[in-house]
Design a protein around this motif. Structure first.
Motif, short mmCIF file in Angstrom:
data_model
loop_
_atom_site.label_atom_id
_atom_site.label_comp_id
_atom_site.label_asym_id
_atom_site.label_seq_id
_atom_site.Cartn_x
_atom_site.Cartn_y
_atom_site.Cartn_z
N GLY A 414 0.82 -1.20 0.00
CA GLY A 414 0.00 0.00 0.00
C GLY A 414 0.86 1.25 0.00
N LEU A 415 0.44 2.26 -0.76
CA LEU A 415 1.12 3.55 -0.81
C LEU A 415 0.06 4.64 -0.78
CD1 LEU A 415 3.68 5.30 -1.19
CD2 LEU A 415 3.34 5.06 -3.67
N LYS A 416 0.16 5.52 0.22
CA LYS A 416 -0.86 6.55 0.39
C LYS A 416 -0.19 7.90 0.66
CE LYS A 416 -5.13 7.53 2.96
NZ LYS A 416 -6.07 7.02 4.00
N THR A 417 -0.56 8.89 -0.14
CA THR A 417 -0.09 10.26 0.05
C THR A 417 -1.29 11.13 0.41
OG1 THR A 417 1.67 9.94 -1.60
CG2 THR A 417 1.09 12.21 -1.01
N TYR A 450 -4.09 7.08 -3.30
CA TYR A 450 -3.94 5.79 -2.63
C TYR A 450 -3.84 4.66 -3.65
CZ TYR A 450 -4.96 1.97 0.66
OH TYR A 450 -4.90 0.82 1.40
N SER A 451 -2.84 3.81 -3.47
CA SER A 451 -2.64 2.65 -4.33
C SER A 451 -2.42 1.41 -3.48
CB SER A 451 -1.42 2.84 -5.24
OG SER A 451 -1.59 3.94 -6.10
N LYS A 470 -5.41 -1.57 -7.14
CA LYS A 470 -6.32 -0.44 -7.08
C LYS A 470 -5.52 0.86 -6.98
CE LYS A 470 -10.05 -3.09 -6.68
NZ LYS A 470 -11.14 -3.12 -7.69
N HIS A 471 -6.04 1.88 -7.64
CA HIS A 471 -5.46 3.22 -7.50
C HIS A 471 -6.58 4.24 -7.57
CE1 HIS A 471 -3.65 7.01 -9.12
NE2 HIS A 471 -2.95 6.83 -8.02
N GLN A 514 -19.00 -5.65 -7.24
CA GLN A 514 -18.23 -5.38 -8.44
C GLN A 514 -17.66 -3.97 -8.44
OE1 GLN A 514 -20.59 -6.29 -11.88
NE2 GLN A 514 -20.52 -8.50 -11.53
N GLN A 515 -18.38 -3.03 -7.83
CA GLN A 515 -17.90 -1.66 -7.77
C GLN A 515 -17.07 -1.43 -6.52
OE1 GLN A 515 -21.36 0.86 -8.02
NE2 GLN A 515 -21.37 0.82 -10.25
N ASP A 516 -16.06 -0.57 -6.63
CA ASP A 516 -15.25 -0.22 -5.48
C ASP A 516 -16.07 0.60 -4.49
OD1 ASP A 516 -13.01 -1.50 -6.39
OD2 ASP A 516 -12.09 0.28 -7.27
N PRO A 517 -15.71 0.55 -3.20
CA PRO A 517 -16.41 1.38 -2.22
C PRO A 517 -16.24 2.86 -2.56
CG PRO A 517 -14.41 0.45 -1.29
CD PRO A 517 -14.63 -0.25 -2.59
#
Length: 729
Positions: A414-417, A450-451, A470-471, A514-517
């Protein structure tokens, strides 16, 4: 489709904020009043009085927070605050503990230490078990229910909790100051022990060019067997601070952290065991249970959670003149750990394998804050940029041999800025005698990128690894406004705030749709009234009293509400609902009837609903009523507090299933202390302490969950006694 929002747009908003603050702002209770007279090693700030009733805000001092501290984690020390419900896995509040405010869990509560985010960037939670005895190192703690003002870290979707380390203000002196120290020890039932030692001192003259130095340190150790069988806790934490200060500049380096090893108690039990029906053992803990080769029930001895976390903060503050100050903070947090568990066959309960699931993460960033204070207006501007890098991994041993042979079977990243820029101000429109009118304005822009990639830990198996990639980039604009009117002890306030919140990692990996939150949006409306008075003289004693009433309506778009189930690593699973709301009334009062007796209390009524097609349903983990009551007696060094907590029934899921519901409960605790009347300055001050929790031995449950077919509960300890002492010099 979400409209894009560029950095140029962010700059335009920030520039507009600087223009607007000259025409709108406020000193309403949600905002810290700035001061030009008090300068400490952290920032210029004036704190509200202890136990002041200020509608949706409460400030608690170090003394108040630690008066009842016998080793329980911080949430249990806040249990008498309005609209708070605390929970515990081990039944004592020593191991994993949690809290909800206005029905929202702590992943949705913005928590900071010296303005630096405490919430984990991916899970958005704070795990107090990693920072045991945090209260011993906190000078004051502020709870702001609702959205509150702009702050660093994640969005405030239920409340903000702001902690500040022990005040490091250096007295004016030309000689080294005395080294002050404190030692705490207490022990109690279920082999619960807490030891804490703390020292601090200073030397130099802060009015000279050379300035003055301050140092301080704390070490705490907490151990417990837990109320549930094998729910043991082996916890330690530390805190150290070194600072330099003169009349214009202050520099402080702070380090704190902790390490924990706890035996799992997060599975819960059925209702028969939880409530002791027909004599069932309420202490039963199924974690680590299996059938051995001889057909006997056994328990895996290393079914444990192991984690450590270390925080480092460097604060620099400078006062240019009576009006302007500038502060900068650099911070870094490192966390690492894993939990190990034996997995048994669902049918035979025979051991199948042993797994380890762990993580390792780095969180770092910088914060810059400028403050302007004047007779008519206070202005604060800030910018922050933080980044998180995390690794999630899993190892497995299928040999079940004495010599463990673990091999990797999943790895996720995970990478979050997270960056934000804000401007807020208080404008004192009217300030004459006891009559005051203030306006408040606050504009914030927040960017989250966020990735996540690698294997999905929620759907990964040794022979079938499911990938996840996910990104997302979110742009959030969060305006806030309000006004406050004060006159002769009466205060009336009204505020509006808009906030957004991004999904957590678990929202993605545990999501089967199927859809992201979707990110959430909250419109928060608050209306408060409070009144205080010194009262009339009664036998030569003036009776001070205060009352407060706060009404709130929190209107959500795409709120992520808890389903009642949990992920494989213990996080609450959630789902987006398009329409939902939380509304309520919070009443507080405090009165000092005599010089030796005080009475304080609070009562919250709330309604928490989400819309399912055309039906409005109750949101999980959201009781309609909570209340707290404290009778305080104090005389000649003796103190006694009788605290009673009341929580109404609450559903564990979102479809109002009466078979998945916690019963209402009432719990009373008694705290006693006595400061020995020692007059000799060469002898440390000695205070004796005693605590009886659950005085009337109530069989109660404060947490649980459901997956739609099975319901589990977390029983809490009956009457339990603890005692100890404090030495100060």
């Amino acid at each position: 489709m979400k409209k894009s929002f560029s950095f140029s747009h962010a700059w335009l908003i920030f520039s507009g904020a600087l223009t607007l603050i000259s025409a709108q702002s406020s000193a309403q209770q949600n905002v810290d009043t700035l001061s030009t007279s008090d300068f400490n090693l952290h920032e210029i700030v004036v704190s509200a009085p202890v136990m002041q009733v200020t509608n949706s805000k409460q400030e608690i001092s170090h003394a108040e927070l630690n008066r009842d501290n016998t080793g329980q984690n911080l949430p249990y020390l806040l249990s008498t605050s309005p609209s708070i419900v605390v929970t515990s896995d081990d039944g004592l509040g020593v191991g994993y503990t949690y809290f909800h405010i206005r029905g929202t869990d702590q992943t949705r509560i913005n928590m900071t230490m010296n303005e630096v985010p405490l919430n984990d960037a991916e899970s958005q939670g704070v795990f107090w078990v990693n920072l045991t005895d945090m209260a011993s190192g906190v000078s004051n703690l502020q709870i702001q229910r609702g959205i509150g003002t702009s702050a660093n870290g994640g969005s405030s979707f239920g409340a903000s909790v702001n902690l500040r380390t022990l005040d490091a203000t250096i007295p004016q002196s030309t000689h080294p100051g005395p080294i002050r120290g404190e030692v705490n020890f207490n022990g109690g039932m279920y082999n619960t022990f807490r030891e804490m030692v703390k020292i601090d001192g200073y030397w130099g003259d802060r009015t000279s060019k050379q300035g003055a130095w301050h140092f301080g340190g704390r070490f705490s150790k907490v151990n417990s067997d837990g109320y549930m069988y094998r729910a043991s806790s082996d916890l330690l934490s530390y805190q150290a601070e070194l600072g330099w200060q003169n009349t214009k500049t202050a520099v402080t380096l702070t380090a704190f952290g902790g390490k924990e090893k706890t035996y799992m108690a997060w599975y819960g039990v059925d209702s028969i065991h939880a409530y002791g029906v027909n004599g069932a053992d309420r202490r039963y803990n199924p974690a680590g249970e299996y059938i051995d080769k001889n057909g006997n029930i056994a328990y895996y001895d290393n079914q444990t959670d192991n984690y450590q976390q270390h925080h480092f903060h460097l604060h620099i503050g400078h006062r240019f003149n009576l009006h302007w100050t500038l502060s900068a903070t650099a911070h870094y947090t490192y966390g690492t750990g894993y939990y190990e568990m034996l997995n048994a066959d669902y049918d035979t309960y025979e051991p199948v394998d042993i797994t380890q699931k762990g993580l390792r993460n780095h969180f770092y960033g910088g914060i810059l804050t400028a403050k302007y204070v004047h007779e008519k207006v206070d202005v604060q501007m800030g910018v922050a940029l933080n980044q998180y890098r995390g690794l999630q991994y899993g190892n497995i041993d299928t040999t079940l041999s004495v010599q463990r042979t673990f091999i990797p079977y999943y790895e996720g990243h995970g990478l979050k800025t997270d960056g934000n820029i804000y401007a807020k101000a208080n404008w004192r429109v009217l300030h004459r005698g006891q009559e005051k009118l203030s306006l408040y304005g606050d504009l914030q822009y927040r960017l989250v990128d966020y990735s996540i990639w690698g294997d999905n830990e929620e759907t990964s198996y040794l022979d079938a690894l499911d990938p996840i990639d996910k990104h997302h980039t979110w742009h959030f604009f969060n305006p806030k406004a309000g006004l406050t009117y004060d006159n002769k002890g009466h205060r009336l306030s009204a505020t509006f705030a808009l906030a957004h919140r991004e999904p957590t990692r678990n929202n993605f990996v545990a999501n089967t749709a199927q859809q992201d939150p979707k990110p959430e949006r909250l419109y928060d409306y608050e209306l408060g009234y409070s009144c205080s008075s010194r009262g009339v003289l009664k036998s030569g004693y003036a009776i001070p009293w205060t009352i407060g009433l706060n009404l709130y309506f929190m209107d959500y778009d795409n709120q992520l509400i808890a389903t009642g189930d949990v992920s494989s690593v213990g996080y609450l699973n959630t789902t987006n609902v398009k329409r939902s709301y939380r509304c309520g009334a919070e009443f507080q009062f405090a009165v000092d009837w005599t010089s030796w007796f005080a009475w304080r209390g609070n009562l919250t009524w709330s309604r928490n609903r989400w819309k399912d097609s055309n039906t409005w349903r109750t949101i999980s983990f959201s009781p309609d009523w909570t209340a707290g009551n404290t009778f305080s007696f104090h005389h000649a060094g003796f103190n006694a507090d009788i605290q009673t907590l009341v929580v109404s029934s609450q559903f564990l899921g979102n479809y109002e299933d009466i078979n998945a519901k916690l019963k209402a409960y009432t719990v009373t605790n008694l705290q006693l202390s006595y400061a020995l009347p020692i007059k000799n300055s060469n002898i440390p001050d000695i205070t004796l302490k005693g605590q009886i929790n659950n005085l009337f031995d109530t069989k109660y449950v404060n947490n649980g969950g459901t997956d739609g077919t099975y319901v589990w509960y977390f029983p809490q300890a009956g009457i339990n006694v603890h005692a100890g002492f404090t030495l100060r010099w």
